[in-house]
Design a protein around this motif. Structure first.
Motif, PDB file in Angstrom:
ATOM      1  N   UNK A   1       1.182  -1.456  -0.106  1.00 26.07           N
ATOM      2  CA  UNK A   1      -0.595   0.086  -0.019  1.00 26.07           C
ATOM      3  C   UNK A   1       0.938   1.462  -0.147  1.00 26.07           C
ATOM      4  N   UNK A   2       1.960   0.948   0.664  1.00 28.57           N
ATOM      5  CA  UNK A   2       2.690   2.172   0.672  1.00 28.57           C
ATOM      6  C   UNK A   2       3.242   2.476  -0.747  1.00 28.57           C
ATOM      7  N   UNK A   3       3.402   1.627  -1.903  1.00 29.88           N
ATOM      8  CA  UNK A   3       3.982   1.888  -2.969  1.00 29.88           C
ATOM      9  C   UNK A   3       2.812   2.099  -3.483  1.00 29.88           C
ATOM     10  N   UNK A   4       1.780   2.248  -3.376  1.00 26.34           N
ATOM     11  CA  UNK A   4       0.907   2.595  -3.871  1.00 26.34           C
ATOM     12  C   UNK A   4       0.228   4.046  -4.054  1.00 26.34           C
ATOM     13  N   UNK A   5       0.281   4.476  -2.431  1.00 26.92           N
ATOM     14  CA  UNK A   5       0.456   5.911  -2.714  1.00 26.92           C
ATOM     15  C   UNK A   5       1.198   6.744  -2.864  1.00 26.92           C
ATOM     16  N   UNK A   6       2.572   5.935  -2.800  1.00 19.18           N
ATOM     17  CA  UNK A   6       4.153   6.859  -2.916  1.00 19.18           C
ATOM     18  C   UNK A   6       3.453   7.323  -4.905  1.00 19.18           C
ATOM     19  N   UNK A   7       3.008   6.112  -5.433  1.00 17.39           N
ATOM     20  CA  UNK A   7       3.131   5.746  -6.301  1.00 17.39           C
ATOM     21  C   UNK A   7       1.778   7.142  -7.353  1.00 17.39           C
ATOM     22  N   UNK A   8       0.969   6.570  -6.337  1.00 16.11           N
ATOM     23  CA  UNK A   8      -0.159   8.270  -7.117  1.00 16.11           C
ATOM     24  C   UNK A   8      -0.172   9.614  -6.427  1.00 16.11           C
ATOM     25  N   UNK A   9       0.892   9.858  -5.315  1.00 17.08           N
ATOM     26  CA  UNK A   9       1.168  10.646  -5.298  1.00 17.08           C
ATOM     27  C   UNK A   9       2.690  11.689  -6.261  1.00 17.08           C
ATOM     28  N   UNK A  10       3.017  10.681  -6.297  1.00 15.25           N
ATOM     29  CA  UNK A  10       4.431  11.163  -7.946  1.00 15.25           C
ATOM     30  C   UNK A  10       3.312  11.093  -9.481  1.00 15.25           C
ATOM     31  N   UNK A  11       2.733  10.750  -9.349  1.00 13.48           N
ATOM     32  CA  UNK A  11       1.267  11.259 -10.809  1.00 13.48           C
ATOM     33  C   UNK A  11       1.096  11.875 -10.052  1.00 13.48           C
ATOM     34  N   UNK A  12       0.188  12.027  -9.318  1.00 14.02           N
ATOM     35  CA  UNK A  12      -0.911  13.318  -9.256  1.00 14.02           C
ATOM     36  C   UNK A  12       0.405  15.489  -8.559  1.00 14.02           C
ATOM     37  N   UNK A  13       1.596  14.356  -8.283  1.00 12.83           N
ATOM     38  CA  UNK A  13       2.781  16.095  -8.740  1.00 12.83           C
ATOM     39  C   UNK A  13       2.469  16.551 -10.355  1.00 12.83           C
ATOM     40  N   UNK A  14       2.667  15.307 -11.214  1.00 10.73           N
ATOM     41  CA  UNK A  14       3.032  15.600 -12.605  1.00 10.73           C
ATOM     42  C   UNK A  14       1.441  16.796 -13.277  1.00 10.73           C
ATOM     43  N   UNK A  15       0.197  15.974 -12.201  1.00  6.02           N
ATOM     44  CA  UNK A  15      -0.790  16.522 -12.732  1.00  6.02           C
ATOM     45  C   UNK A  15      -0.919  17.909 -12.006  1.00  6.02           C
ATOM     46  N   UNK A  16      -0.530  18.155 -10.889  1.00  7.18           N
ATOM     47  CA  UNK A  16      -0.958  19.399 -10.339  1.00  7.18           C
ATOM     48  C   UNK A  16       0.116  20.676 -11.074  1.00  7.18           C
ATOM     49  N   UNK A  17       1.317  20.162 -11.388  1.00  4.19           N
ATOM     50  CA  UNK A  17       1.899  21.206 -12.303  1.00  4.19           C
ATOM     51  C   UNK A  17       1.420  21.317 -13.689  1.00  4.19           C
ATOM     52  N   UNK A  18       1.006  20.339 -14.167  1.00  7.45           N
ATOM     53  CA  UNK A  18      -0.051  20.342 -15.277  1.00  7.45           C
ATOM     54  C   UNK A  18      -1.001  21.612 -15.044  1.00  7.45           C
ATOM     55  N   UNK A  19      -2.453  21.229 -14.380  1.00  6.11           N
ATOM     56  CA  UNK A  19      -2.934  21.938 -13.950  1.00  6.11           C
ATOM     57  C   UNK A  19      -3.006  23.474 -13.720  1.00  6.11           C
ATOM     58  N   UNK A  20      -1.773  23.432 -13.194  1.00  4.94           N
ATOM     59  CA  UNK A  20      -1.209  25.179 -13.161  1.00  4.94           C
ATOM     60  C   UNK A  20      -1.265  25.915 -14.694  1.00  4.94           C
ATOM     61  N   UNK A  21      -1.290  25.512 -15.375  1.00  3.48           N
ATOM     62  CA  UNK A  21      -0.828  25.652 -17.212  1.00  3.48           C
ATOM     63  C   UNK A  21      -2.095  25.896 -17.417  1.00  3.48           C
ATOM     64  N   UNK A  22      -3.686  25.455 -16.895  1.00  5.91           N
ATOM     65  CA  UNK A  22      -5.061  24.695 -17.731  1.00  5.91           C
ATOM     66  C   UNK A  22      -5.552  26.123 -18.178  1.00  5.91           C
TER      67      UNK A  22
END
Length: 271
Positions: A7-28
């Motif tokens: 579950x720790x792997x899953x959470x860390x993966x989701x958060x890493x992907x989320x950081x990528x989305x956050x950067x892109x969301x700032x450009x929307x």
């Protein structure tokens, strides 16, 4: 909270992907005023997030398969395990600069969902659950709401969109449920709707026309938070069936019963 290594792997993966989305969301917001518009940009953001999830989980469990919104089904050498992933649930929200979207990751073992993570990077809310381990929002244990009366309930719903689903049936369901509840909410991201039920923010939720990656992680969140998840008619839940109804024991029964009444009325107009 103490998470298992998996579950720790899953959470860390989701958060890493989320950081990528956050950067892109700032450009929307800037892209909203461009001639081309943000649609292509958001498609790239979706694919980038999925690539992060795919690479991270493949590195940890290289033999496990995937079911992903963009890539589709990928067979693994280990046929017992499969990751079910939506890298950007709530794409339309993301496209319009609405901060209600999520990365959803579930683990399927022998056809059963045994762990799930839903992460909304815009609010920094991480929902996680593992079979037998309870459900959590960040590090806080969560439970479904305790309300037992439908007129006091706030219910989430998923509406069909342009060119998809049975709009007439949904309008019957919505009209009926509006008269029976304290309010209806439509979030635009099923994984977050389900997470809100698990956290007690919504008393129930229903939707048709879903994909496995929309509901797999959210369903185990609700079950581990003490709730009930079935098909809309009350039949055993199957994350590949495309429909869901959920809530605590009382709300779930009431929701299913009212939706059956609405469906009977709708069918009466078709004969």
């Amino acid at each position: 909270m103490a998470r298992s290594p998996l579950l720790n792997v899953m959470t860390q993966t989701a958060m890493k992907a989320g950081r990528s989305l956050t950067r892109d969301f700032g450009e929307v917001q800037n892209l909203q005023v461009s001639m081309k518009g943000p649609a292509d940009f958001v498609s790239n953001a979706d694919r980038n997030a999925e690539e992060i999830v795919f690479q991270e989980l493949s590195r940890v469990r290289p033999d496990w398969g995937f079911l992903m919104e963009e890539r589709g089904a990928i067979e693994g050498k280990d046929s017992q395990h499969r990751w079910i992933v939506d890298p950007l649930d709530g794409t339309t929200n993301f496209l319009h600069g609405v901060p209600m979207f999520a990365v959803s990751i579930a683990l399927e073992r022998d056809g059963e969902i045994v762990a799930g993570v839903v992460f909304n990077p815009a609010s920094d809310e991480l929902y996680s659950a593992e079979k037998g381990g309870g459900a959590f929002l960040n590090d806080r244990r969560i439970r479904v709401a305790a309300r037992q009366k439908l007129p006091e309930a706030l219910i989430g719903a998923g509406a069909p969109f342009l060119g998809k689903g049975d709009h007439a049936r949904f309008l019957y369901e919505m009209r009926h449920m509006m008269a029976e509840t304290a309010g209806i909410r439509r979030m635009g991201a099923a994984s977050l709707d389900l997470a809100y039920v698990a956290a007690g923010r919504f008393d129930g939720f229903w939707e048709r026309g879903l994909s496995p990656w929309d509901v797999a992680a959210g369903a185990i969140l609700i079950r581990e938070a003490g709730g009930f998840v079935t098909g809309i008619d009350g039949a055993k839940f199957d994350h590949v069936s495309g429909e869901v109804a959920c809530g605590n024991e009382y709300m779930h029964k009431a929701l299913v019963a009212q939706l059956k009444i609405a469906d009977t009325a709708y069918r009466g107009t078709r004969t």
